[in-house]
Motif scaffolding. Structure first.
Motif, PDB file in Angstrom:
ATOM      1  N   GLY A 178       0.808  -1.208   0.000  1.00  0.00           N
ATOM      2  CA  GLY A 178       0.000   0.000   0.000  1.00  0.00           C
ATOM      3  C   GLY A 178       0.843   1.260   0.000  1.00  0.00           C
ATOM      4  N   SER A 179       1.918   1.261   0.780  1.00  0.00           N
ATOM      5  CA  SER A 179       2.806   2.427   0.820  1.00  0.00           C
ATOM      6  C   SER A 179       3.535   2.606  -0.502  1.00  0.00           C
ATOM      7  N   ALA A 180       3.931   1.492  -1.126  1.00  0.00           N
ATOM      8  CA  ALA A 180       4.626   1.576  -2.420  1.00  0.00           C
ATOM      9  C   ALA A 180       3.713   2.146  -3.494  1.00  0.00           C
ATOM     10  N   ILE A 181       2.435   1.762  -3.470  1.00  0.00           N
ATOM     11  CA  ILE A 181       1.473   2.309  -4.425  1.00  0.00           C
ATOM     12  C   ILE A 181       1.289   3.804  -4.191  1.00  0.00           C
ATOM     13  N   ALA A 182       1.156   4.187  -2.934  1.00  0.00           N
ATOM     14  CA  ALA A 182       0.940   5.602  -2.607  1.00  0.00           C
ATOM     15  C   ALA A 182       2.132   6.462  -3.004  1.00  0.00           C
ATOM     16  N   MET A 232      -1.940  -7.562  -3.159  1.00  0.00           N
ATOM     17  CA  MET A 232      -2.108  -7.009  -4.506  1.00  0.00           C
ATOM     18  C   MET A 232      -3.571  -6.989  -4.919  1.00  0.00           C
ATOM     19  N   THR A 233      -4.266  -8.090  -4.738  1.00  0.00           N
ATOM     20  CA  THR A 233      -5.648  -8.141  -5.214  1.00  0.00           C
ATOM     21  C   THR A 233      -6.542  -7.208  -4.401  1.00  0.00           C
ATOM     22  N   ALA A 234      -6.316  -7.117  -3.081  1.00  0.00           N
ATOM     23  CA  ALA A 234      -7.132  -6.229  -2.259  1.00  0.00           C
ATOM     24  C   ALA A 234      -6.839  -4.763  -2.581  1.00  0.00           C
ATOM     25  N   GLU A 235      -5.557  -4.413  -2.674  1.00  0.00           N
ATOM     26  CA  GLU A 235      -5.194  -3.025  -2.962  1.00  0.00           C
ATOM     27  C   GLU A 235      -5.699  -2.592  -4.334  1.00  0.00           C
ATOM     28  N   PHE A 236      -5.596  -3.473  -5.320  1.00  0.00           N
ATOM     29  CA  PHE A 236      -6.013  -3.077  -6.661  1.00  0.00           C
ATOM     30  C   PHE A 236      -7.517  -3.185  -6.866  1.00  0.00           C
ATOM     31  N   ALA A 237      -8.196  -3.932  -6.013  1.00  0.00           N
ATOM     32  CA  ALA A 237      -9.658  -3.802  -5.987  1.00  0.00           C
ATOM     33  C   ALA A 237     -10.020  -2.397  -5.537  1.00  0.00           C
ATOM     34  N   GLY A 238      -9.269  -1.872  -4.553  1.00  0.00           N
ATOM     35  CA  GLY A 238      -9.478  -0.500  -4.117  1.00  0.00           C
ATOM     36  C   GLY A 238      -9.133   0.514  -5.183  1.00  0.00           C
ATOM     37  N   VAL A 239      -8.048   0.272  -5.929  1.00  0.00           N
ATOM     38  CA  VAL A 239      -7.674   1.164  -7.028  1.00  0.00           C
ATOM     39  C   VAL A 239      -8.787   1.200  -8.064  1.00  0.00           C
ATOM     40  N   PRO A 248     -13.526   1.291 -17.981  1.00  0.00           N
ATOM     41  CA  PRO A 248     -13.714   0.339 -16.879  1.00  0.00           C
ATOM     42  C   PRO A 248     -13.070  -1.032 -16.995  1.00  0.00           C
ATOM     43  N   VAL A 249     -12.303  -1.309 -18.039  1.00  0.00           N
ATOM     44  CA  VAL A 249     -11.739  -2.652 -18.174  1.00  0.00           C
ATOM     45  C   VAL A 249     -10.279  -2.765 -17.745  1.00  0.00           C
ATOM     46  N   PRO A 250      -9.351  -1.912 -18.169  1.00  0.00           N
ATOM     47  CA  PRO A 250      -7.930  -2.183 -17.922  1.00  0.00           C
ATOM     48  C   PRO A 250      -7.552  -2.438 -16.473  1.00  0.00           C
ATOM     49  N   LEU A 251      -8.055  -1.631 -15.528  1.00  0.00           N
ATOM     50  CA  LEU A 251      -7.633  -1.772 -14.135  1.00  0.00           C
ATOM     51  C   LEU A 251      -8.147  -3.054 -13.483  1.00  0.00           C
ATOM     52  N   ILE A 252      -9.111  -3.707 -14.111  1.00  0.00           N
ATOM     53  CA  ILE A 252      -9.549  -5.014 -13.618  1.00  0.00           C
ATOM     54  C   ILE A 252      -8.379  -5.990 -13.556  1.00  0.00           C
ATOM     55  N   HIS A 253      -7.441  -5.835 -14.483  1.00  0.00           N
ATOM     56  CA  HIS A 253      -6.334  -6.788 -14.556  1.00  0.00           C
ATOM     57  C   HIS A 253      -5.357  -6.653 -13.395  1.00  0.00           C
ATOM     58  N   GLY A 254      -5.450  -5.550 -12.649  1.00  0.00           N
ATOM     59  CA  GLY A 254      -4.675  -5.443 -11.431  1.00  0.00           C
ATOM     60  C   GLY A 254      -5.107  -6.452 -10.381  1.00  0.00           C
ATOM     61  N   VAL A 255      -6.325  -6.981 -10.522  1.00  0.00           N
ATOM     62  CA  VAL A 255      -6.835  -8.030  -9.639  1.00  0.00           C
ATOM     63  C   VAL A 255      -6.760  -9.398 -10.312  1.00  0.00           C
ATOM     64  N   THR A 256      -7.235  -9.481 -11.554  1.00  0.00           N
ATOM     65  CA  THR A 256      -7.317 -10.800 -12.199  1.00  0.00           C
ATOM     66  C   THR A 256      -5.947 -11.395 -12.501  1.00  0.00           C
ATOM     67  N   ALA A 257      -4.937 -10.568 -12.768  1.00  0.00           N
ATOM     68  CA  ALA A 257      -3.612 -11.124 -13.052  1.00  0.00           C
ATOM     69  C   ALA A 257      -2.993 -11.792 -11.827  1.00  0.00           C
ATOM     70  N   PRO A 258      -2.889 -11.112 -10.660  1.00  0.00           N
ATOM     71  CA  PRO A 258      -2.338 -11.823  -9.501  1.00  0.00           C
ATOM     72  C   PRO A 258      -3.222 -12.977  -9.026  1.00  0.00           C
ATOM     73  N   ALA A 259      -4.534 -12.828  -9.140  1.00  0.00           N
ATOM     74  CA  ALA A 259      -5.409 -13.942  -8.764  1.00  0.00           C
ATOM     75  C   ALA A 259      -5.158 -15.142  -9.666  1.00  0.00           C
ATOM     76  N   ALA A 260      -4.876 -14.888 -10.940  1.00  0.00           N
ATOM     77  CA  ALA A 260      -4.564 -15.975 -11.866  1.00  0.00           C
ATOM     78  C   ALA A 260      -3.222 -16.606 -11.529  1.00  0.00           C
ATOM     79  N   VAL A 261      -2.221 -15.789 -11.228  1.00  0.00           N
ATOM     80  CA  VAL A 261      -0.898 -16.319 -10.881  1.00  0.00           C
ATOM     81  C   VAL A 261      -0.979 -17.224  -9.655  1.00  0.00           C
ATOM     82  N   ARG A 262      -1.864 -16.879  -8.721  1.00  0.00           N
ATOM     83  CA  ARG A 262      -2.016 -17.733  -7.534  1.00  0.00           C
ATOM     84  C   ARG A 262      -2.372 -19.175  -7.920  1.00  0.00           C
ATOM     85  N   LEU A 263      -3.134 -19.330  -9.008  1.00  0.00           N
ATOM     86  CA  LEU A 263      -3.520 -20.671  -9.453  1.00  0.00           C
ATOM     87  C   LEU A 263      -2.330 -21.486  -9.939  1.00  0.00           C
TER      88      LEU A 263
END
Length: 369
Positions: A178-182, A232-239, A248-263
């Motif tokens: 969160g601090s790095a994003i800020a 990452m997924t929580a912070e970028f859900a907030g973003v 409304p589409v590009p910033l979704i990938h801030g959540v879906t990409a790390p969630a996908a990597v978790r798999l």
């Protein structure tokens, strides 16, 4: 009810032969990803109708033809072919051959470190499509040929659209995420983040000369990769929640990409976990600098997400499964899965926002066998 494995295999057969991209901006095909996500949400009986609708309403480009081979044993051969979309057919042939000759986890472990510097490929869709394919294969008692072909195509798209960001991120800083994003300075790149954006690299020219970007490469402190993915997924859900002005589409990938990597992480050698999440942080920096002009309501996103008007997650999941847009389906599955691991109201609020911001192209009324 149609089970997950049957729904996924049926979808892949229905989608066979679909090109890698569509539209004037060469957007990635979402058919295999969204179909798998819909099945993972427990709505296997809706997958066939969704796939048929997708094929009928989204005209894809013809897949590139195979012209000459890529030698996986010759580094100069395969490395020079990275990012050459005209060679997507050769890449698919290469991965199909390797998957026929070796266990899929071995192929994945061999190519993952070669591809993660290009994680942004196709606005992260190379990585995300690979992860959806991996989840399907890992869940199967015996992977089908359709599933192995899909993994070959996912890796091929990643390689063919490979785009390496300048510099290399490492987890050796002192800041939490969160601090790095800020601390990351934002500025308008082209005077209008609200318009539908072109895909990288057009949007990311000059990133290497951005002092804030270079300083942030090493700003995040080392921590457990699985925990960092949750951050990452929580912070970028907030973003996402904080930027209704952005298309409304590009910033979704801030959540879906790390969630996908978790798999994928459980199927990779442990020594690849930290470099992978470091590469995710670099992708996140690029997304922030490319698509946002300032921090706006990011600091208040957690408080804003606790609004009583946000429906319960179960209701949001039901709405997401009924929403025809492929991005909403994928975002619904990712947010639901991440919330189950670490409940955070930003997932629900961001999902509610996406379901409102992204138009639904119409409900499906026919569910063919």
């Amino acid at each position: 009810m149609i089970g997950y494995e049957d729904a996924v295999n049926d979808a892949l057969l229905r989608l066979d032969g679909l090109g890698y991209e569509h539209g004037s901006n060469d957007f990635a095909t979402h058919g295999p990803m969204a179909a798998e996500a819909l099945a993972a949400l427990g709505h296997g009986d809706q997958v066939a109708a969704w796939v048929n609708n997708y094929r009928n309403t989204t005209e894809h480009h013809d897949p590139p033809e195979r012209r000459s081979g890529i030698d996986p044993e010759d580094e100069s051969s395969w490395r020079s072919a990275l990012g050459e979309f005209s060679k997507a057919g050769e890449w698919e042939h290469l991965f199909a051959r390797e998957l026929a000759e070796a266990p899929w986890r071995d192929v994945l472990a061999r190519w993952w470190p070669r591809l993660i510097p290009g994680m942004l490929s196709g606005l992260t869709h190379g990585t995300i499509r690979t992860a959806h394919a991996v989840r399907g294969i890992a869940a199967a008692r015996t992977p089908s040929q359709a599933q192995l072909t899909e993994l070959a195509r996912a890796l091929a798209y990643w390689a063919a659209r490979y785009h390496r960001l300048p510099g290399q991120a490492h987890l050796r800083g002192t800041s939490d995420l969160g601090s790095a994003i800020a601390a990351l300075p934002r500025q308008s790149a082209d005077g209008g983040a609200a318009q539908p954006p072109p895909l990288p690299p057009q949007r990311l020219r000059g990133l290497g000369e951005n002092a804030g970007y270079n300083d942030a490469l090493d700003s995040v402190r080392p921590t457990d990769p699985q925990w960092l993915i949750s951050e990452m997924t929580a912070e970028f859900a907030g973003v996402y929640l904080a930027h209704p002005e952005v298309f409304p589409v590009p910033l979704i990938h801030g959540v879906t990409a790390p969630a996908a990597v978790r798999l994928v992480l459980p199927h990779l050698p442990v020594e690849l976990h930290e470099p992978t999440v470091a590469a995710l942080w670099q992708v996140h920096m690029a997304l922030l600098l490319a698509f946002t002009d300032d921090r706006r309501g990011e600091a208040e996103a957690l408080a804003a997400s606790q609004d009583d008007d946000v429906p319960a997650l179960s209701e949001l999941i039901a709405r997401g499964a009924e929403h025809v847009d492929e991005h909403v389906i994928k975002f619904t599955e990712a947010c639901a899965r991440e919330y189950a691991l670490r409940p955070d109201p930003r997932y629900e609020a961001a999902l509610h926002a996406a379901q409102q911001r992204i138009p639904n192209r119409g409900a499906l009324s026919v569910f063919p066998a």
